[in-house]
Scaffold this active site. Structure first.
Site, PDB file in Angstrom:
ATOM      1  N   SER A  98       0.843  -1.193   0.000  1.00 33.85           N
ATOM      2  CA  SER A  98       0.000   0.000   0.000  1.00 33.85           C
ATOM      3  C   SER A  98       0.878   1.242   0.000  1.00 33.85           C
ATOM      4  CB  SER A  98      -0.879   0.017   1.250  1.00 33.85           C
ATOM      5  OG  SER A  98      -0.125   0.348   2.404  1.00 33.85           O
ATOM      6  N   ASP A  99       0.365   2.329  -0.560  1.00 28.85           N
ATOM      7  CA  ASP A  99       0.978   3.614  -0.256  1.00 28.85           C
ATOM      8  C   ASP A  99       0.778   3.832   1.240  1.00 28.85           C
ATOM      9  OD1 ASP A  99       2.199   6.075  -0.429  1.00 28.85           O
ATOM     10  OD2 ASP A  99       1.024   6.732  -2.144  1.00 28.85           O
ATOM     11  N   TYR A 100       1.598   4.679   1.833  1.00 28.67           N
ATOM     12  CA  TYR A 100       1.539   4.854   3.279  1.00 28.67           C
ATOM     13  C   TYR A 100       0.130   5.262   3.725  1.00 28.67           C
ATOM     14  CZ  TYR A 100       6.468   4.308   4.606  1.00 28.67           C
ATOM     15  OH  TYR A 100       7.711   3.807   4.895  1.00 28.67           O
ATOM     16  N   ASP A 101      -0.489   4.390   4.522  1.00 23.17           N
ATOM     17  CA  ASP A 101      -1.824   4.592   5.097  1.00 23.17           C
ATOM     18  C   ASP A 101      -2.948   4.493   4.076  1.00 23.17           C
ATOM     19  OD1 ASP A 101      -0.922   4.989   7.751  1.00 23.17           O
ATOM     20  OD2 ASP A 101      -0.450   7.074   7.307  1.00 23.17           O
ATOM     21  N   SER A 102      -2.663   4.050   2.854  1.00 25.76           N
ATOM     22  CA  SER A 102      -3.751   3.999   1.868  1.00 25.76           C
ATOM     23  C   SER A 102      -4.759   2.902   2.180  1.00 25.76           C
ATOM     24  CB  SER A 102      -3.200   3.807   0.453  1.00 25.76           C
ATOM     25  OG  SER A 102      -2.765   2.487   0.217  1.00 25.76           O
TER      26      SER A 102
END
Length: 741
Positions: A298-302
């Protein structure tokens, strides 16, 4: 989560199949997966920041405080029963200390967890490893401006070496989103607007880094930087045709040709479905069509954004179900939805155990392929001598030279006269170490060569008068008088202006592409002195310049040119290096033209506005030289119905040696669906001495001339193709036709 028993000494002495390096990866993965508890499986899909705190608080610490806190982190707290990834915690440590800390964590995972599964430590490496004492190369947009994938592969190999030396085995790079709207603050991170150029650069980067045993992570999948208004991560509503023609090719090439081992899912939604839980993207296209064998992060926190931003799930367990069953394997940067919510969903039968097993299998397979189970440790002494080596610094300088673009040069304003006696160096970018986004922030003063330093070192006996003139932002003109005085005392005025992390970058989208603050006014007033004026842009995206461009003799786009940038800029100004960079994005005249890109499809009306031309200020592929090149003798033929062979001669007809980037475009004259007015299908960088002639040959697979028909099936249709060869998308020198029957 409950803890698991540690391995006993007797168990350590028993070699299990998954511990046997002579067995295949598939067999080792199957054996290990069969031994894992549900808790251990879920742990492999998670990640941890070994220091847990608010990022804003962390950034307030001094470098010494950061180093002390990281060194004090206990592996037991970070790893527990095991963990899939460790996030960006080594970056502030000097290389040797970072290697020692990585070894400490790997040793703990091997000796103090039940199965000894090693974590993957990741960081960023967009244009250099984002770590203490790593080499800072030119920003990605400058790498693309070189149009030199072979050199980029060397740069990427160096980045991979510096990462591997510290124990970092995955980089969250490269950024290969297509930049069709330069208002997006992250345009600087991209390889520009064209799918073919971006694909060639992406493959080069992936191959270079992964040659060093480091996983690359092409991002952000997909179409992340082209939301309404040019805003990063805004909802995207594109047709499948547009995705496949423009936004997918660089990702597909990264997978099929580069062999990328990871992909990062994007923040945005695509036609209403968040990319982080979009099964069509993550499984049907990425795996089933392209044959991707790695894992998706994931992108950070996506992942949590599926709940908190998109509101496309009711709770964290539903988020975990949607994401893992869609094909997203690893949650970054910390375990949230992929922790207790995922575990509880498995225990309750609400989440597919088969999907989780498949996700864990993919993660473990890459860890085995990297050799982490057999030799996870790095040589701490070698780490010290592997970073920012003389060879890497030379690469940084060469890439900076090749990425600089000469946009305008009226009346041969440049290069500077050899006997020049005085130079004014003016502007807020002249003596600042601007490196662009995703750069380590702690470099010592003097490590980066600024333009002023480069000019002072090269100027010889010439007097150099320096005045900042103004700041990047703000409306103060208090420094104008000093700047004007410096100009009056000099034979030429060099103005260094542009942007910074304040005005562009991640979460820094722009509505206005003019130079921020009063930089434009500074240029106008200096030019009004009558002193020959040259503008050097230090920035990461297109700049609009109608207010002042006609008042200056020359304009250079230097981008964020890396640690050796000041030297490269000085070499170009004095003529020691002949500029050869070409724009990878279109420069508009005004934001009212946006989005503006060269490979548009035919209009049902007119291309111009009632109050402005539709043409750009500087087109895609544009870049001037101090010499001239003549193109001639174009030959086009089809070989065995498989390859289009295009050859021509290029002569350096000027007095100076120089590099030219020869660009080949095509246009499908009649097709079953509308096609772009031109499409880049090949390019070649060549070096020529004065009056030297070189034959340039392109061999283009016929398959590359295909299209997606009305049924979205990829096909090569018979018919005529216009072949265009030139020095930019607008500067076409030779044309011919090819017919495919």
């Amino acid at each position: 989560m409950s803890s698991q028993p540690k391995k006993s000494q007797s168990k350590k002495n028993t070699l299990k199949p998954y511990q046997n390096p002579s067995l295949s990866v598939e067999r080792r993965v199957a054996d290990l997966l069969a031994r894992m508890t549900m808790e251990e499986k879920v742990a492999q899909l998670g990640s941890r920041l070994p220091f847990i705190m608010d990022w804003r608080e962390w950034m307030r610490y001094t470098l010494e405080e950061k180093i002390a806190r990281i060194c004090a982190v206990s592996p037991d707290d970070a790893i527990g029963v095991g963990v899939g990834q460790l996030s960006v915690f080594l970056r502030d440590l000097p290389p040797k200390t970072a290697a020692a800390k990585a070894n400490e964590f790997q040793h703990y995972a091997r000796e103090n967890t039940r199965l000894g599964i090693p974590p993957i430590i990741h960081d960023e490496g967009l244009h250099g490893l984002v770590c203490n004492d790593a080499t800072s190369f030119p920003q990605a947009i400058a790498l693309a401006s070189s149009w030199h994938p072979e050199l980029l592969e060397e740069v990427a190999t160096a980045i991979g070496k510096e990462a591997r030396a510290r124990g970092i085995r995955q980089l969250l790079s490269p950024t290969i989103n297509i930049a069709r709207d330069p208002r997006c603050g992250r345009t600087e991170e991209t390889y520009g607007e064209d799918p073919y150029l971006a694909s060639r650069m992406a493959v080069a980067f992936v191959r270079g880094v992964q040659s060093q045993g480091v996983v690359t992570t092409p991002k952000h999948y997909a179409a992340n930087f082209v939301g309404d208004g040019g805003r990063d991560s805004y909802a995207v509503h594109f047709s499948e045709r547009l995705l496949r023609e423009v936004y997918f090719p660089a990702f597909e090439a990264s997978v099929r040709e580069g062999g990328a081992l990871s992909i990062m899912a994007a923040y945005n939604s695509l036609d209403g479905v968040p990319c982080s839980c979009n099964r069509w993207l993550l499984t049907e296209v990425l795996r089933d069509e392209w044959g991707f064998e790695g894992y998706v992060v994931s992108d950070y926190d996506s992942v949590i954004h599926i709940l908190t931003k998109h509101a496309a799930a009711a709770d964290k367990q539903q988020v975990a179900k949607k994401a893992v069953e869609a094909g997203l394997e690893v949650e970054l940067p910390q375990t949230d939805c992929y922790g207790e919510p995922l575990l509880q969903g498995l225990e309750q039968g609400a989440i597919s155990g088969e999907a989780v097993d498949e996700a864990v299998r993919r993660v473990l397979a890459i860890k085995f392929r990297l050799g982490l189970f057999d030799e996870p440790f790095v040589d701490e002494e070698q780490a010290e001598v592997s970073c920012n080596t003389p060879d890497h610094r030379r690469l940084a300088l060469q890439m900076a030279r090749e990425g600089i673009v000469l946009l305008k040069n009226d009346g041969a304003t440049l290069p500077l006269a050899k006997d020049i006696k005085s130079i004014a160096v003016i502007g807020p970018q002249a003596d600042e170490p601007r490196l662009g986004g995703y750069t380590w922030k702690g470099y010592a003063q003097g490590r980066i060569v600024t333009p002023l330093q480069g000019i002072q070192e090269r100027a010889g006996d010439a007097e150099v008068h320096f005045a900042p003139g103004c700041a990047i932002t703000g409306d103060s003109e208090d420094g104008f008088a000093e700047a004007l005085q410096a100009a009056h005392q000099s034979e030429v005025a060099l103005l260094f202006v542009g942007n910074s992390g304040q005005t562009e970058g991640e979460q820094r989208d722009r509505a206005d592409l003019d130079l921020p603050g009063v930089q434009g006014e500074l240029i106008e007033q200096v030019a009004a002195t009558g002193v020959p004026t040259i503008v050097v842009l230090v920035n990461g995206s297109a700049v609009t310049m109608l207010g002042w461009i006609d008042q200056v003799g020359a304009v250079i786009e230097a981008w964020y040119p890396g640690e050796a940038g000041g030297t490269a800029i000085a070499e170009v100004l004095f003529g020691d290096t002949n500029p050869s960079g070409k724009l990878p994005i279109t420069f508009p005249r005004t934001v009212g033209q946006l989005p503006l890109y060269y490979n548009y499809k035919p209009s049902g009306r007119i291309y111009d506005y009632v109050d402005l031309t539709g043409k750009p200020l500087f087109p895609f592929g544009h870049g001037l030289s101090y010499t001239t090149f003549t193109y001639r003798n174009l030959h086009i033929r089809l070989e065995q119905k498989k390859t289009v062979k295009v050859s021509l001669e290029v002569e350096n007809t000027g007095a100076l040696a120089g590099d030219e980037v020869v660009q080949l475009y095509i246009h499908d004259v009649v097709a079953s669906v509308a096609r772009p007015v031109k499409e880049l299908k090949g390019f070649r960088r060549i070096s020529l001495q004065p009056h030297e002639v070189q034959e340039v040959t392109f061999e283009i697979p016929v398959q590359q001339l295909g299209l997606y028909d009305a049924s979205m099936q990829y096909t090569v249709e018979p018919g005529k193709f216009e072949i265009m060869v030139g020095s930019s998308s607008e500067d076409i020198r030779l044309t011919g036709q090819l017919e495919i029957k």
